[in-house]
Enzyme design. Structure first.
Site: not given
Length: 186
Positions: A13, A68, A8-10
């Protein structure tokens, strides 16, 4: 070995949804990461690549977990393929051991190549347009007077290098280059 990769990106999350999907298909090892997919240099991804051996399988919940943009994702999958590693994406139902999976990989490769070509074309067009408008491309040339002022301050010996850089606005590398150039001429 079947190695699952979840990202996940952060930190805010959660990985629960991905982990649930990966647990359903099973794996021998799990590598988790909470870091943006816009960067290809990620610790978790590097750990995954370092762990892999020929004959292993990488499983992700979705192909988008690898990165991405199409180009990065494709280059990672191509790297896996060169290593002799199978790639499985659950969401896209892609398995590079099957004819359909290989075909999907081929289609992704075609799209990525199109994306590369379009970027190159837009860059070329942008540069040509800038030239037509008289925009000078490349690094800006330093004002010769600034260089002479910096050398004069250096020769006086009353200023530190930091002060000279601050007063003249030239870079430390440029100052030393000009100092060395004079030494060679002497």
């Amino acid at each position: 070995m079947r190695i699952a990769y979840a990202r996940v990106s952060t930190d805010a999350q959660e990985l629960h949804r991905q982990l649930d999907a990966l647990e359903k298909v099973g794996y021998d090892r799990l590598i988790e990461e909470k870091y943006t997919g816009t960067k290809k240099d990620r610790a978790g991804l590097q750990k995954l690549l370092d762990t892999l051996r020929e004959g292993d399988t990488v499983i992700v919940e979705s192909i988008s977990r690898l990165g991405r943009n199409t180009l990065d994702i494709l280059s990672i999958i191509e790297e896996l393929d060169k290593m002799g590693v199978t790639f499985i994406s659950l969401k896209e139902n892609m398995d590079t051991t099957t004819p359909t999976g290989k075909a999907m990989l081929g289609m992704v490769a075609v799209i990525a190549q199109l994306e590369r070509d379009l970027i190159a074309q837009r860059t070329k067009e942008g540069l040509e347009s800038a030239k037509k408008r008289g925009v000078k491309l490349g690094r800006p040339q330093l004002d010769e007077q600034k260089i002479q002022d910096a050398l004069k301050l250096y020769d006086e010996g009353n200023h530190s290098i930091k002060e000279i850089l601050r007063l003249t606005g030239i870079s430390q590398g440029k100052l030393y280059k000009e100092i060395n150039k004079r030494k060679l001429q002497d």
